[in-house]
Write a protein that holds these residues in place. Structure first.
Motif, PDB file in Angstrom:
ATOM      1  N   ASP A  43       0.840  -1.209   0.000  1.00  0.00           N
ATOM      2  CA  ASP A  43       0.000   0.000   0.000  1.00  0.00           C
ATOM      3  C   ASP A  43       0.872   1.255   0.000  1.00  0.00           C
ATOM      4  O   ASP A  43       0.881   2.040   0.953  1.00  0.00           O
ATOM      5  CB  ASP A  43      -0.946  -0.028   1.206  1.00  0.00           C
ATOM      6  N   VAL A  44       1.613   1.391  -1.092  1.00  0.00           N
ATOM      7  CA  VAL A  44       2.565   2.503  -1.202  1.00  0.00           C
ATOM      8  C   VAL A  44       1.817   3.834  -1.147  1.00  0.00           C
ATOM      9  O   VAL A  44       0.765   4.005  -1.765  1.00  0.00           O
ATOM     10  CB  VAL A  44       3.371   2.383  -2.503  1.00  0.00           C
ATOM     11  N   GLN A  45       2.384   4.762  -0.438  1.00  0.00           N
ATOM     12  CA  GLN A  45       1.838   6.108  -0.303  1.00  0.00           C
ATOM     13  C   GLN A  45       2.874   7.141  -0.738  1.00  0.00           C
ATOM     14  O   GLN A  45       4.074   6.842  -0.803  1.00  0.00           O
ATOM     15  CB  GLN A  45       1.413   6.350   1.153  1.00  0.00           C
ATOM     16  N   LEU A  46       2.387   8.324  -0.960  1.00  0.00           N
ATOM     17  CA  LEU A  46       3.309   9.388  -1.391  1.00  0.00           C
ATOM     18  C   LEU A  46       4.324   9.703  -0.305  1.00  0.00           C
ATOM     19  O   LEU A  46       5.462  10.094  -0.585  1.00  0.00           O
ATOM     20  CB  LEU A  46       2.522  10.650  -1.764  1.00  0.00           C
ATOM     21  N   SER A  47       3.910   9.518   0.904  1.00  0.00           N
ATOM     22  CA  SER A  47       4.836   9.809   2.012  1.00  0.00           C
ATOM     23  C   SER A  47       5.965   8.794   2.114  1.00  0.00           C
ATOM     24  O   SER A  47       6.926   8.998   2.865  1.00  0.00           O
ATOM     25  CB  SER A  47       4.070   9.852   3.344  1.00  0.00           C
ATOM     26  N   ASP A  48       5.866   7.711   1.346  1.00  0.00           N
ATOM     27  CA  ASP A  48       6.925   6.702   1.375  1.00  0.00           C
ATOM     28  C   ASP A  48       8.132   7.124   0.550  1.00  0.00           C
ATOM     29  O   ASP A  48       9.164   6.438   0.591  1.00  0.00           O
ATOM     30  CB  ASP A  48       6.394   5.367   0.851  1.00  0.00           C
ATOM     31  N   ALA A  49       8.004   8.180  -0.235  1.00  0.00           N
ATOM     32  CA  ALA A  49       9.156   8.631  -1.027  1.00  0.00           C
ATOM     33  C   ALA A  49      10.180   9.254  -0.096  1.00  0.00           C
ATOM     34  O   ALA A  49       9.855   9.950   0.876  1.00  0.00           O
ATOM     35  CB  ALA A  49       8.695   9.650  -2.075  1.00  0.00           C
ATOM     36  N   GLY A  50      11.464   8.964  -0.376  1.00  0.00           N
ATOM     37  CA  GLY A  50      12.525   9.536   0.447  1.00  0.00           C
ATOM     38  C   GLY A  50      13.779   8.691   0.405  1.00  0.00           C
ATOM     39  O   GLY A  50      13.980   7.869  -0.497  1.00  0.00           O
ATOM     40  N   HIS A  51      14.596   8.864   1.443  1.00  0.00           N
ATOM     41  CA  HIS A  51      15.906   8.205   1.523  1.00  0.00           C
ATOM     42  C   HIS A  51      15.761   6.883   2.277  1.00  0.00           C
ATOM     43  O   HIS A  51      15.275   6.834   3.414  1.00  0.00           O
ATOM     44  CB  HIS A  51      16.896   9.109   2.249  1.00  0.00           C
ATOM     45  N   ILE A  52      16.211   5.781   1.675  1.00  0.00           N
ATOM     46  CA  ILE A  52      16.162   4.447   2.298  1.00  0.00           C
ATOM     47  C   ILE A  52      17.591   3.973   2.531  1.00  0.00           C
ATOM     48  O   ILE A  52      18.440   4.117   1.633  1.00  0.00           O
ATOM     49  CB  ILE A  52      15.403   3.452   1.396  1.00  0.00           C
ATOM     50  N   GLN A  70       5.615   6.899  -7.667  1.00  0.00           N
ATOM     51  CA  GLN A  70       4.803   7.311  -8.805  1.00  0.00           C
ATOM     52  C   GLN A  70       3.365   6.849  -8.591  1.00  0.00           C
ATOM     53  O   GLN A  70       3.127   5.706  -8.212  1.00  0.00           O
ATOM     54  CB  GLN A  70       5.354   6.720 -10.101  1.00  0.00           C
ATOM     55  N   VAL A  71       2.474   7.770  -8.872  1.00  0.00           N
ATOM     56  CA  VAL A  71       1.053   7.478  -8.683  1.00  0.00           C
ATOM     57  C   VAL A  71       0.373   7.528 -10.050  1.00  0.00           C
ATOM     58  O   VAL A  71       0.458   8.537 -10.764  1.00  0.00           O
ATOM     59  CB  VAL A  71       0.393   8.482  -7.726  1.00  0.00           C
ATOM     60  N   VAL A  72      -0.250   6.427 -10.418  1.00  0.00           N
ATOM     61  CA  VAL A  72      -1.013   6.371 -11.680  1.00  0.00           C
ATOM     62  C   VAL A  72      -2.440   6.810 -11.371  1.00  0.00           C
ATOM     63  O   VAL A  72      -3.148   6.155 -10.579  1.00  0.00           O
ATOM     64  CB  VAL A  72      -0.989   4.958 -12.278  1.00  0.00           C
ATOM     65  N   THR A  93     -10.739  17.080 -25.774  1.00  0.00           N
ATOM     66  CA  THR A  93      -9.965  17.295 -24.548  1.00  0.00           C
ATOM     67  C   THR A  93      -9.801  15.993 -23.775  1.00  0.00           C
ATOM     68  O   THR A  93     -10.760  15.208 -23.632  1.00  0.00           O
ATOM     69  CB  THR A  93     -10.664  18.337 -23.663  1.00  0.00           C
ATOM     70  N   CYS A  94      -8.579  15.778 -23.257  1.00  0.00           N
ATOM     71  CA  CYS A  94      -8.270  14.600 -22.438  1.00  0.00           C
ATOM     72  C   CYS A  94      -7.744  15.072 -21.082  1.00  0.00           C
ATOM     73  O   CYS A  94      -6.827  15.913 -21.029  1.00  0.00           O
ATOM     74  CB  CYS A  94      -7.239  13.720 -23.140  1.00  0.00           C
ATOM     75  N   HIS A  95      -8.301  14.523 -19.975  1.00  0.00           N
ATOM     76  CA  HIS A  95      -7.917  14.935 -18.624  1.00  0.00           C
ATOM     77  C   HIS A  95      -7.170  13.786 -17.928  1.00  0.00           C
ATOM     78  O   HIS A  95      -7.646  12.647 -17.913  1.00  0.00           O
ATOM     79  CB  HIS A  95      -9.142  15.317 -17.798  1.00  0.00           C
ATOM     80  N   ALA A  96      -6.022  14.134 -17.326  1.00  0.00           N
ATOM     81  CA  ALA A  96      -5.258  13.193 -16.483  1.00  0.00           C
ATOM     82  C   ALA A  96      -5.294  13.731 -15.050  1.00  0.00           C
ATOM     83  O   ALA A  96      -4.725  14.791 -14.771  1.00  0.00           O
ATOM     84  CB  ALA A  96      -3.833  13.069 -16.981  1.00  0.00           C
ATOM     85  N   VAL A  97      -5.961  13.005 -14.144  1.00  0.00           N
ATOM     86  CA  VAL A  97      -6.191  13.484 -12.780  1.00  0.00           C
ATOM     87  C   VAL A  97      -5.522  12.547 -11.778  1.00  0.00           C
ATOM     88  O   VAL A  97      -5.665  11.313 -11.866  1.00  0.00           O
ATOM     89  CB  VAL A  97      -7.705  13.592 -12.490  1.00  0.00           C
ATOM     90  N   GLY A  98      -4.807  13.117 -10.778  1.00  0.00           N
ATOM     91  CA  GLY A  98      -4.194  12.359  -9.678  1.00  0.00           C
ATOM     92  C   GLY A  98      -2.942  11.617 -10.079  1.00  0.00           C
ATOM     93  O   GLY A  98      -2.675  10.529  -9.547  1.00  0.00           O
ATOM     94  N   LEU A 153       6.304   2.927 -15.839  1.00  0.00           N
ATOM     95  CA  LEU A 153       5.006   2.333 -16.134  1.00  0.00           C
ATOM     96  C   LEU A 153       5.160   1.485 -17.395  1.00  0.00           C
ATOM     97  O   LEU A 153       5.368   2.007 -18.494  1.00  0.00           O
ATOM     98  CB  LEU A 153       3.961   3.433 -16.334  1.00  0.00           C
ATOM     99  N   GLN A 154       5.093   0.194 -17.206  1.00  0.00           N
ATOM    100  CA  GLN A 154       5.360  -0.705 -18.319  1.00  0.00           C
ATOM    101  C   GLN A 154       4.294  -0.599 -19.416  1.00  0.00           C
ATOM    102  O   GLN A 154       4.631  -0.625 -20.604  1.00  0.00           O
ATOM    103  CB  GLN A 154       5.443  -2.152 -17.804  1.00  0.00           C
TER     104      GLN A 154
END
Length: 319
Positions: A43-52, A70-72, A93-98, A153-154
């Motif tokens: 359950d990866v979250q945006l807050s998981d980005a950082g230094h490991i 990366q969030v699709v 028109t094409c919308h990419a959201v989130g 994204l494959q």
């Protein structure tokens, strides 16, 4: 031991791993005599980005990396089916959201078009959204596909919409006029150019003819003026001659001369041609009437004059 942004989230022991957070698990195995430990994030979250950082408790050796998340998001076109007019520009028109980060948006055009172009920009109020606008001039039915691609994204995300093209309202009436081939357009242009040149030449010829006729009329008018002036001058000269007349040396008066007139004429010196006149008259006409004699003085010679016949003599002088 695994640490995310300087916080230990997982510890691995020879017997079993020590789990600090349920979203972080580990898997260990040996490969080619090397011990390998993997950390699995659920359950990866945006807050998981950082230094490991991965480190050993009994050693100073460690390994680190930077984790990007990366969030699709969602990809959509407002209408699933579009109806447009043939050979008229339209926008889709094409919308990419989130999406994190924002994807690269592109279009796959499955309809015949005479022109097409598109551009993509981020939404000003949402940093995780973007919009792409396709402008095209369709000439037939088909499909339009909006594609979102992102590193890692494959399989790119995509959405497809059906495009239906209806004939133009002017349709058949303007079809022949708007679909002229190139050679016909060139031929029309050349024909119009030649026609324009011909009209200009005709105008020039007409102007030259007008000027020539005008000059001829002016020349004829001036000739008539000169003739009228010459006729008038000749007439005035003739009338002047008729009024003034010319001296007729051979004219003799029809009235009989008196003695005093003969005396005055005798006192004048004779003219060169007067001496022969009495002879011609005396020889041509019989002597009538008495002779008139005047005694001559001692200084002048004696002159005898004869009276002319009472017959009338008309003298005409042609000029």
């Amino acid at each position: 031991m695994w640490a995310l942004n300087s916080t230990v989230v997982l510890s691995v022991t020879p017997k079993e791993p020590i789990i600090t957070n349920d979203r972080f698990t580990s898997e260990s195995y040996e490969e080619g005599g090397d011990f390998i430990s993997e950390m699995i994030i659920h359950d990866v979250q945006l807050s998981d980005a950082g230094h490991i950082k991965c480190s050993l408790q009994n050693s100073d050796r460690e390994g680190s990396a930077f984790l990007s998340v990366q969030v699709v998001g969602k990809l959509s076109i407002p209408n699933n089916s579009l109806v447009v007019t043939e050979d008229e520009p339209c926008n889709v028109t094409c919308h990419a959201v989130g999406w994190t980060p924002l994807p690269a948006l592109s279009w796959e055009i499955g309809v015949p078009v005479s022109h097409s172009s598109y551009y993509s920009v981020p939404e000003p109020d949402d940093l995780q959204s973007a919009v792409s606008v396709l402008t095209l001039t369709p000439q037939g039915n088909g499909t339009l596909t909006c594609v979102a691609a992102m590193q890692g994204l494959q399989v790119p995300e995509s959405v497809t919409v059906n495009l239906t093209v209806r004939p133009s309202p002017l349709g058949d009436t303007d079809e022949s006029g708007t679909s002229l081939p190139t050679w016909a357009i060139v031929l029309l242009a050349v024909s119009f150019s030649l026609l324009l040149i011909l009209i200009i030449v005709l105008i020039i010829i007409f102007c030259c003819c007008c000027v020539s006729r005008r000059e001829k009329k002016e020349s004829d008018y001036q000739s008539e003026i000169r003739k009228s002036a010459n006729v008038k001058t000749n007439k005035e000269t003739f009338e002047t001659k008729l009024k003034s007349g010319s001296e007729n040396c051979g004219y003799s008066s029809e009235e009989p001369k008196t003695t005093s007139e003969w005396t005055e004429a005798a006192s004048l010196p004779p003219k060169p041609y007067e001496s022969s006149v009495p002879e011609e008259r005396s020889s041509g006409h019989p002597h009538q009437g008495p002779d008139h004699h005047r005694p001559a003085s001692s200084s002048r010679p004696h002159v005898t004059f004869y009276m002319a016949s009472p017959k009338k003599v008309r003298n005409v002088t042609l000029v």
